[in-house]
Enzyme design. Structure first.
Site, PDB file in Angstrom:
ATOM      1  N   GLU A   1       4.046  20.858  21.016  1.00  0.00           N
ATOM      2  CA  GLU A   1       3.352  20.444  19.791  1.00  0.00           C
ATOM      3  C   GLU A   1       4.179  19.389  19.089  1.00  0.00           C
ATOM      4  O   GLU A   1       5.393  19.295  19.342  1.00  0.00           O
ATOM      5  CB  GLU A   1       3.092  21.651  18.890  1.00  0.00           C
ATOM      6  CG  GLU A   1       1.834  22.373  19.279  1.00  0.00           C
ATOM      7  CD  GLU A   1       1.288  23.274  18.195  1.00  0.00           C
ATOM      8  OE1 GLU A   1       1.782  23.221  17.060  1.00  0.00           O
ATOM      9  OE2 GLU A   1       0.373  24.032  18.514  1.00  0.00           O
TER      10      GLU A   1
ATOM     11  N   ARG B   1       6.725  21.956   6.976  1.00  0.00           N
ATOM     12  CA  ARG B   1       6.768  22.991   8.017  1.00  0.00           C
ATOM     13  C   ARG B   1       6.617  22.391   9.404  1.00  0.00           C
ATOM     14  O   ARG B   1       5.757  21.540   9.637  1.00  0.00           O
ATOM     15  CB  ARG B   1       5.618  23.975   7.766  1.00  0.00           C
ATOM     16  CG  ARG B   1       5.483  25.065   8.791  1.00  0.00           C
ATOM     17  CD  ARG B   1       4.227  25.852   8.534  1.00  0.00           C
ATOM     18  NE  ARG B   1       3.045  25.070   8.851  1.00  0.00           N
ATOM     19  CZ  ARG B   1       2.122  25.422   9.759  1.00  0.00           C
ATOM     20  NH1 ARG B   1       2.246  26.552  10.409  1.00  0.00           N
ATOM     21  NH2 ARG B   1       1.073  24.657   9.979  1.00  0.00           N
TER      22      ARG B   1
ATOM     23  N   HIS C   1      -3.411  19.191   6.206  1.00  0.00           N
ATOM     24  CA  HIS C   1      -3.747  18.888   7.596  1.00  0.00           C
ATOM     25  C   HIS C   1      -4.619  17.643   7.601  1.00  0.00           C
ATOM     26  O   HIS C   1      -5.505  17.504   6.764  1.00  0.00           O
ATOM     27  CB  HIS C   1      -4.494  20.071   8.229  1.00  0.00           C
ATOM     28  CG  HIS C   1      -4.501  20.010   9.721  1.00  0.00           C
ATOM     29  ND1 HIS C   1      -5.372  19.210  10.412  1.00  0.00           N
ATOM     30  CD2 HIS C   1      -3.722  20.608  10.644  1.00  0.00           C
ATOM     31  CE1 HIS C   1      -5.127  19.342  11.704  1.00  0.00           C
ATOM     32  NE2 HIS C   1      -4.128  20.189  11.874  1.00  0.00           N
TER      33      HIS C   1
ATOM     34  N   HIS D   1      -3.427  22.980   3.711  1.00  0.00           N
ATOM     35  CA  HIS D   1      -3.269  23.806   4.899  1.00  0.00           C
ATOM     36  C   HIS D   1      -2.233  24.912   4.736  1.00  0.00           C
ATOM     37  O   HIS D   1      -2.484  26.071   5.056  1.00  0.00           O
ATOM     38  CB  HIS D   1      -2.865  22.883   6.060  1.00  0.00           C
ATOM     39  CG  HIS D   1      -2.819  23.544   7.399  1.00  0.00           C
ATOM     40  ND1 HIS D   1      -3.847  24.314   7.888  1.00  0.00           N
ATOM     41  CD2 HIS D   1      -1.859  23.544   8.369  1.00  0.00           C
ATOM     42  CE1 HIS D   1      -3.530  24.752   9.098  1.00  0.00           C
ATOM     43  NE2 HIS D   1      -2.330  24.316   9.402  1.00  0.00           N
TER      44      HIS D   1
ATOM     45  N   ARG E   1       1.780  13.630  11.340  1.00  0.00           N
ATOM     46  CA  ARG E   1       0.781  14.384  10.573  1.00  0.00           C
ATOM     47  C   ARG E   1       0.650  13.929   9.122  1.00  0.00           C
ATOM     48  O   ARG E   1      -0.439  13.613   8.653  1.00  0.00           O
ATOM     49  CB  ARG E   1       1.159  15.870  10.620  1.00  0.00           C
ATOM     50  CG  ARG E   1       0.239  16.764   9.824  1.00  0.00           C
ATOM     51  CD  ARG E   1       0.741  18.183   9.794  1.00  0.00           C
ATOM     52  NE  ARG E   1       0.319  18.931  10.973  1.00  0.00           N
ATOM     53  CZ  ARG E   1       0.359  20.263  11.067  1.00  0.00           C
ATOM     54  NH1 ARG E   1       0.808  20.964  10.063  1.00  0.00           N
ATOM     55  NH2 ARG E   1      -0.043  20.870  12.152  1.00  0.00           N
TER      56      ARG E   1
HETATM   57  C1  LIG Z   1      -6.797  27.001  10.382  1.00  0.00           C
HETATM   58  C2  LIG Z   1      -5.362  27.428  10.474  1.00  0.00           C
HETATM   59  C3  LIG Z   1      -4.656  27.250  11.652  1.00  0.00           C
HETATM   60  C4  LIG Z   1      -3.316  27.655  11.747  1.00  0.00           C
HETATM   61  N1  LIG Z   1      -2.663  27.530  12.941  1.00  0.00           N
HETATM   62  C5  LIG Z   1      -1.409  28.046  13.059  1.00  0.00           C
HETATM   63  C6  LIG Z   1      -0.738  28.060  14.321  1.00  0.00           C
HETATM   64  O1  LIG Z   1      -1.288  27.626  15.328  1.00  0.00           O
HETATM   65  N2  LIG Z   1       0.510  28.589  14.381  1.00  0.00           N
HETATM   66  C7  LIG Z   1       1.166  29.092  13.279  1.00  0.00           C
HETATM   67  O2  LIG Z   1       2.312  29.565  13.390  1.00  0.00           O
HETATM   68  N3  LIG Z   1       0.535  29.087  12.072  1.00  0.00           N
HETATM   69  C8  LIG Z   1      -0.715  28.594  11.936  1.00  0.00           C
HETATM   70  N4  LIG Z   1      -1.343  28.619  10.715  1.00  0.00           N
HETATM   71  C9  LIG Z   1      -0.651  29.213   9.577  1.00  0.00           C
HETATM   72  C10 LIG Z   1      -0.643  30.721   9.706  1.00  0.00           C
HETATM   73  O3  LIG Z   1      -1.885  31.143  10.238  1.00  0.00           O
HETATM   74  C11 LIG Z   1      -0.406  31.421   8.367  1.00  0.00           C
HETATM   75  O4  LIG Z   1       0.675  30.852   7.712  1.00  0.00           O
HETATM   76  C12 LIG Z   1      -0.113  32.891   8.585  1.00  0.00           C
HETATM   77  O5  LIG Z   1      -1.130  33.448   9.375  1.00  0.00           O
HETATM   78  C13 LIG Z   1      -0.024  33.640   7.263  1.00  0.00           C
HETATM   79  O6  LIG Z   1       0.022  35.017   7.561  1.00  0.00           O
HETATM   80  P1  LIG Z   1       0.145  36.065   6.390  1.00  0.00           P
HETATM   81  O7  LIG Z   1       0.192  37.414   7.016  1.00  0.00           O
HETATM   82  O8  LIG Z   1       1.235  35.685   5.473  1.00  0.00           O
HETATM   83  O9  LIG Z   1      -1.204  35.893   5.536  1.00  0.00           O
HETATM   84  P2  LIG Z   1      -2.739  35.978   5.972  1.00  0.00           P
HETATM   85  O10 LIG Z   1      -2.895  36.032   7.408  1.00  0.00           O
HETATM   86  O11 LIG Z   1      -3.462  34.927   5.221  1.00  0.00           O
HETATM   87  O12 LIG Z   1      -3.193  37.389   5.387  1.00  0.00           O
HETATM   88  C14 LIG Z   1      -3.283  37.588   3.988  1.00  0.00           C
HETATM   89  C15 LIG Z   1      -4.098  38.827   3.730  1.00  0.00           C
HETATM   90  O13 LIG Z   1      -3.978  39.174   2.358  1.00  0.00           O
HETATM   91  C16 LIG Z   1      -5.241  39.577   1.852  1.00  0.00           C
HETATM   92  N5  LIG Z   1      -5.198  39.408   0.398  1.00  0.00           N
HETATM   93  C17 LIG Z   1      -5.073  38.269  -0.311  1.00  0.00           C
HETATM   94  N6  LIG Z   1      -5.017  38.547  -1.627  1.00  0.00           N
HETATM   95  C18 LIG Z   1      -5.108  39.904  -1.744  1.00  0.00           C
HETATM   96  C19 LIG Z   1      -5.113  40.811  -2.843  1.00  0.00           C
HETATM   97  N7  LIG Z   1      -4.989  40.385  -4.107  1.00  0.00           N
HETATM   98  N8  LIG Z   1      -5.252  42.132  -2.589  1.00  0.00           N
HETATM   99  C20 LIG Z   1      -5.384  42.590  -1.308  1.00  0.00           C
HETATM  100  N9  LIG Z   1      -5.365  41.776  -0.236  1.00  0.00           N
HETATM  101  C21 LIG Z   1      -5.222  40.454  -0.454  1.00  0.00           C
HETATM  102  C22 LIG Z   1      -6.238  38.710   2.591  1.00  0.00           C
HETATM  103  O14 LIG Z   1      -7.505  39.287   2.596  1.00  0.00           O
HETATM  104  C23 LIG Z   1      -5.599  38.687   3.999  1.00  0.00           C
HETATM  105  O15 LIG Z   1      -6.003  39.797   4.718  1.00  0.00           O
HETATM  106  C24 LIG Z   1      -2.669  28.212  10.613  1.00  0.00           C
HETATM  107  C25 LIG Z   1      -3.384  28.383   9.431  1.00  0.00           C
HETATM  108  C26 LIG Z   1      -4.720  27.997   9.352  1.00  0.00           C
HETATM  109  C27 LIG Z   1      -5.470  28.207   8.063  1.00  0.00           C
END
Ligand SMILES: Cc1cc2nc3c(=O)[nH]c(=O)nc-3n(C[C@H](O)[C@H](O)[C@H](O)COP(=O)(O)OP(=O)(O)OC[C@H]3O[C@@H](n4cnc5c(N)ncnc54)[C@H](O)[C@@H]3O)c2cc1C
Length: 515
Positions: free
Chosen positions: A115, A385, A243, A350, A289
């Site tokens: 990547e 990042r 993005h 993003h 990017r």
């Molecule tokens: C389209 C896209 C593509 C990506 N591609 C990549 C990739 O290829 N590789 C990579 O490393 N990263 C990638 N990322 C970034 C990565 O996906 C995220 O940074 C990572 O998944 C965040 O994980 P997390 O567990 O912190 O939060 P999330 O996976 O966002 O989970 C947060 C959770 O908290 C819950 N929540 C929010 N507020 C509350 C509240 N007040 N009360 C209760 N629940 C709540 C939500 O419902 C959700 O379930 C991508 C992101 C996007 C949007």
């Protein structure tokens, strides 16, 4: 009133792994998801993959790539932590224990891909929907464990702290301490007090406060807003990664169009359908990017266009369908056949590089409160990042945080007497909520977006502060709904980003000041 050993707020990759690891230690865990059903996390949207270790790779080489992308602002200690623990935890948890179906070569080895800004092929993936494959396996796991109480449609409203909520007046003199959260049950329309010995914020990203975002619903930065109100240290909020390309279809959620498309030859076209990127960078559509995202933004302003175009339709149809199956399907569902026509695109918010300041185990500046995943600022990402490092960061900090909490298992904890929730009675006017969101998203996009200046940020601050005042006064009297709750979290998040951008006059990484 409810109680658990640990309250995990958010069920993306970070929250689920923490809950799973804690459950393995025999702790009682409550895991909250804002989604009433299904999985609406950022994690399940991840397309590209997770950084692992390549064949000619080393932790030092991986660390160098991260530090370079972070523009000198990464915490070297946090980066070291990631490259030392990351590959080991990925293998242990996702590959061996969960058996996530990562793509393999003919000889059965993990298929490693390249990547942008990585020095070698080190990304493991499942087709072009890695996040979905990981989250399906993880959710199945956490749903099967008896000591995890998985509460869908439960939204955290505010953290309970000794200094803010205790009825014992002298609790004010304790160091800042969290004892759980007020939690809104969307189905029953009630707010419960949820006490916990330890609370983990894992609420994910902030993209939804911008007009265009790749993030799913609920990415309002609610963990940040709650932590801020509780007095936690928040940092680096101005570093929002945009993005370059998301699919633009009016009245539909934006959908990320992977940079791999441009890697395979897709060309960016102006509103009038002409190549334009060489006017901004010698590498044209293959520019880095950040430069690509800013160039698209500038071109849109120059042409007064709602979007530009991305064209890969000149490639063979079968090849495109095999190489980008998810992208092909999603675009088709939204009315575009990428094998036959150019796709309408806009840049989109993003990823949040900043967040709640934490140490190597996810400890915040408030006792008994941890933060992991995108909501936290570990220091790994600095001012920008490196692609495919955030899922990895979620895994590492979730595991480290769970280990730190497990070692505290035998300690005793104080739960203060607190007031129950008093529900307001004023009915919500949806028109107000919709208009407030329009104002927040437009303000963030136009004044706090890809290019910022003193004048734009000053305007944004005035608009957002006035809005916050209106929303807070409305919130105090209103009957609670998930929409209102997220609006209150969202306006706070928008202000935190704007204040960070206003204070920092120096362009660095993804914070770009044109003045
Ligand atoms: C389209 C896209 C593509 C990506 N591609 C990549 C990739 O290829 N590789 C990579 O490393 N990263 C990638 N990322 C970034 C990565 O996906 C995220 O940074 C990572 O998944 C965040 O994980 P997390 O567990 O912190 O939060 P999330 O996976 O966002 O989970 C947060 C959770 O908290 C819950 N929540 C929010 N507020 C509350 C509240 N007040 N009360 C209760 N629940 C709540 C939500 O419902 C959700 O379930 C991508 C992101 C996007 C949007």
């Amino acid at each position: 009133m409810q109680q658990s050993d640990v309250l995990v707020i958010g069920s993306g990759i970070a929250g689920c792994i923490a809950a799973w690891e804690l459950a393995k230690q025999g702790l009682q865990v409550a895991l909250l998801s804002a989604q009433p059903k299904g999985d609406g996390s950022n994690s399940s949207f991840a397309q590209g993959g997770v950084a692992y270790l390549g064949e000619q790779d080393s932790p030092d080489l991986f660390a160098r790539d991260i530090l370079e992308a972070g523009a000198g602002l990464c915490s070297p200690k946090a980066v070291q932590h990631l490259v030392d623990f990351g590959p080991r935890y990925l293998k242990e948890l996702l590959i061996d224990e969960l058996g996530v179906d990562f793509d393999r070569t003919h000889s059965g080895d993990l298929s490693l891909t390249m990547e942008a800004a990585h020095s070698c092929c080190r990304i493991i993936h499942h087709k072009d929907c890695t996040g979905k494959a990981i989250m399906q396996a993880l959710l199945k796991k956490v749903e099967s464990l008896p000591n995890i109480d998985f509460k869908r449609g439960h939204i955290a409203v505010d953290l309970i702290t000794l200094s803010h909520h205790s009825k014992n007046l002298t609790d004010l003199y304790y160091p800042s301490t969290c004892a759980g959260a007020y939690v809104f049950d969307e189905l029953r329309k009630e707010v419960a007090i949820h006490f916990a010995k330890q609370t983990i914020l894992a609420t994910g990203g902030i993209g939804e406060v911008f007009l265009h975002t790749t993030n799913p619903k609920n990415a309002y930065g609610s963990g940040l807003a709650m932590a801020y109100r509780a007095g936690a240290r928040i940092m680096n909020m101005e570093y929002v990664q945009f993005h370059p390309t998301s699919l633009y279809v009016p009245n539909q959620k934006r959908f990320l169009l992977s940079e791999a498309l441009r890697g395979e030859g897709a060309e960016l076209l102006s509103w009038e359908g002409k190549p334009f990127m060489h006017a901004y960078h010698p590498s044209g559509s293959l520019a880095p990017r950040d430069i690509t995202a800013k160039s698209i933004y500038k071109q849109m302003i120059y042409e007064g266009a709602p979007h530009l175009w991305l064209d890969i339709s000149f490639k063979p149809r079968e090849w495109l369908q095999g190489r980008f199956p998810t992208l092909y399907e999603r675009c088709f569902e939204m009315g575009y056949d990428l094998t036959r026509e150019p796709l309408p695109i806009v840049p989109a918010a993003h990823y949040a590089c900043g967040g709640i300041a934490v140490d190597g185990e996810g400890r915040t500046s408030i006792q008994r409160l941890f933060a992991i995943g995108e909501v936290a600022c570990t220091g790994v990402h600095g001012a920008n990042r490196l692609a495919s490092t955030s899922l990895l960061e979620g895994v590492v900090w979730a595991k480290r945080c769970a280990e730190a909490i497990s070692s505290l298992k035998k300690e005793s904890y104080y739960f203060p007497p607190v007031e129950g929730w008093v529900m307001g009675s004023k009915k919500i006017d949806s028109a107000l909520i919709q208009q407030d969101w329009t104002s927040i998203k437009q303000t963030m996009w136009n004044y706090v977006g890809l290019e910022r200046s003193h004048e734009r940020l000053m305007r944004a601050l005035r608009i957002l502060q006035e809005l916050k005042w209106q929303i807070d006064s409305f919130y105090e009297k209103a009957e609670l709904t998930s929409e209102l709750l997220m609006l209150r979290h969202g306006i706070q998040t928008a202000l935190l980003i704007t204040e960070g951008a206003f204070r920092n006059k120096k362009s660095l990484g993804c914070h770009s000041r044109v003045d």
